[in-house]
Design a protein around this motif. Structure first.
Motif, PDB file in Angstrom:
ATOM      1  N   TYR A 251       1.207   4.913   7.050  1.00 28.94           N
ATOM      2  CA  TYR A 251      -0.248   4.955   6.874  1.00 28.94           C
ATOM      3  C   TYR A 251      -0.958   5.434   8.132  1.00 28.94           C
ATOM      4  CZ  TYR A 251      -1.585   3.629   2.255  1.00 28.94           C
ATOM      5  OH  TYR A 251      -1.836   3.685   0.910  1.00 28.94           O
TER       6      TYR A 251
ATOM      7  N   LYS B 182       1.902   1.738  -3.489  1.00 23.82           N
ATOM      8  CA  LYS B 182       0.768   2.073  -4.355  1.00 23.82           C
ATOM      9  C   LYS B 182       0.285   3.506  -4.107  1.00 23.82           C
ATOM     10  CE  LYS B 182      -3.903   0.362  -5.455  1.00 23.82           C
ATOM     11  NZ  LYS B 182      -3.784   0.225  -6.900  1.00 23.82           N
ATOM     12  N   LYS B 183       0.172   3.873  -2.818  1.00 26.48           N
ATOM     13  CA  LYS B 183      -0.269   5.227  -2.468  1.00 26.48           C
ATOM     14  C   LYS B 183       0.437   5.646  -1.178  1.00 26.48           C
ATOM     15  CE  LYS B 183      -4.118   8.285  -1.891  1.00 26.48           C
ATOM     16  NZ  LYS B 183      -5.221   8.751  -2.694  1.00 26.48           N
ATOM     17  N   PRO B 184       1.591   6.312  -1.281  1.00 25.83           N
ATOM     18  CA  PRO B 184       2.344   6.716  -0.089  1.00 25.83           C
ATOM     19  C   PRO B 184       1.519   7.617   0.835  1.00 25.83           C
ATOM     20  CG  PRO B 184       3.660   6.999  -2.085  1.00 25.83           C
ATOM     21  CD  PRO B 184       2.269   6.696  -2.531  1.00 25.83           C
ATOM     22  N   ASN B 185       1.698   7.427   2.132  1.00 21.77           N
ATOM     23  CA  ASN B 185       1.044   8.253   3.167  1.00 21.77           C
ATOM     24  C   ASN B 185      -0.482   8.253   3.034  1.00 21.77           C
ATOM     25  OD1 ASN B 185       3.611   9.129   4.242  1.00 21.77           O
ATOM     26  ND2 ASN B 185       3.778  10.419   2.426  1.00 21.77           N
ATOM     27  N   GLY B 186      -1.029   7.097   2.684  1.00 21.78           N
ATOM     28  CA  GLY B 186      -2.475   6.991   2.522  1.00 21.78           C
ATOM     29  C   GLY B 186      -3.191   6.721   3.835  1.00 21.78           C
TER      30      GLY B 186
ATOM     31  N   SER C  53     -10.974   1.137  -1.770  1.00 19.56           N
ATOM     32  CA  SER C  53     -10.506  -0.127  -2.348  1.00 19.56           C
ATOM     33  C   SER C  53     -10.403  -1.187  -1.251  1.00 19.56           C
ATOM     34  CB  SER C  53      -9.134   0.067  -3.005  1.00 19.56           C
ATOM     35  OG  SER C  53      -9.223   1.003  -4.055  1.00 19.56           O
TER      36      SER C  53
ATOM     37  N   LEU D  49       0.828  -1.210   0.000  1.00 12.24           N
ATOM     38  CA  LEU D  49       0.000   0.000   0.000  1.00 12.24           C
ATOM     39  C   LEU D  49       0.862   1.258   0.000  1.00 12.24           C
ATOM     40  CD1 LEU D  49      -2.930  -0.935   2.425  1.00 12.24           C
ATOM     41  CD2 LEU D  49      -2.872  -1.031  -0.077  1.00 12.24           C
TER      42      LEU D  49
ATOM     43  N   ASP E 134      -8.662   5.627   1.974  1.00 11.04           N
ATOM     44  CA  ASP E 134      -8.280   5.194   0.628  1.00 11.04           C
ATOM     45  C   ASP E 134      -8.537   3.699   0.470  1.00 11.04           C
ATOM     46  OD1 ASP E 134      -7.183   7.743  -0.170  1.00 11.04           O
ATOM     47  OD2 ASP E 134      -5.503   7.316   1.176  1.00 11.04           O
TER      48      ASP E 134
END
Length: 251
Positions: free
Chosen positions: A96, A73-77, A131, A70, A104
């Motif tokens: 995260y 895929k999406k840093p700092n989500g 997601s 993760l 997210d």
């Protein structure tokens, strides 16, 4: 590890001898688990108390694989989490933030503190666009009292209610299998996967091109291997019955 190194809280005879042999031969190894409940430090302590020398850096959990995936895929989500400390700790360590609203991702692990309210919330968040991520898709978890619903069973409820499919990161996912190999610094032909389950351990190895060993010290019987379209490279009764010639030569 359960069914390979130990059963419940009892060490499988010969496991410690086999691991000492690997250490003496300077063969690197790593413990993989599809259980996201414990941190790697917790797992290392459990092994140490059983008489297995284990350091946190020798443990690789599906929670760690999920959190790292993760973060790429999406840093700092942000994530809404169904699971326990091992999962939330891994997410925090990878930048995260765990939230209750507008995440997210909805990330699902296993645990004994899950209630229906959490599942309801997850369904609503996924329906709104978050997601759905599963740490693994194991339908059941073995316990000393018998089986209980695993991560896959919980995810199936959310999938059924939302019509959306989860992406799973744990075994047999190539995501986790590749991360573990890279952590060891090995090439594909140097890597051997040892496990007691055909549809996670052996399947994951086959998909990645690793050699595989199925040990019969867990819940898989030798006669059930023919139920699958793939097979392990070696079948052994337990870890200590794996011949040295198998792992001292490359595939």
């Amino acid at each position: 590890m359960d069914g390979v190194i130990y059963r419940g809280n009892e060490l499988i005879p010969g496991s410690d001898t086999f691991l000492k042999k690997l250490k003496s031969l300077e063969i690197p190894y790593m413990f993989l688990t599809n259980n996201s409940q414990r941190t790697r430090r917790d797992v290392a302590l459990k092994l140490t108390r059983m008489g297995i020398e284990a350091k946190p850096e020798e443990i690789f959990t599906c929670a760690m694989a999920t959190a790292r995936y993760l973060a790429l895929k999406k840093p700092n989500g942000t994530a809404y989490v169904i699971g326990e400390n091992g999962l939330t700790a891994a997410l925090h360590q990878n930048g995260y933030t765990v939230v209750d609203d507008e995440p997210d991702f909805v990330v699902v692990g296993e645990g004994r503190t899950i209630n229906f309210e959490m599942i309801e919330k997850a369904v609503r968040l996924v329906a709104k666009g978050a997601s759905l991520i599963a740490t693994n898709l194991d339908a059941v978890c073995p316990t000393e009292q018998g089986i209980r619903p695993g991560c896959g069973a919980i995810v199936a409820m959310i999938e059924s209610a939302t019509g959306k499919k989860a992406f799973s990161v744990g075994k047999p996912s190539p995501v986790m299998m590749r991360m573990a190999r890279k952590e060891l610094g090995l090439s594909t032909d140097e890597t051997i996967m040892v496990g007691d389950t055909m549809y996670t351990d052996v399947l994951g190895a086959v998909q990645m091109g690793y050699r595989s060993v199925l040990v019969l010290s867990g819940h898989t019987e030798e006669k059930s291997i023919s139920n699958y379209a793939y097979a392990p490279d070696l079948v052994a009764s337990c870890l200590n019955e794996i011949p040295e010639t198998f792992y001292l030569t490359h595939g």
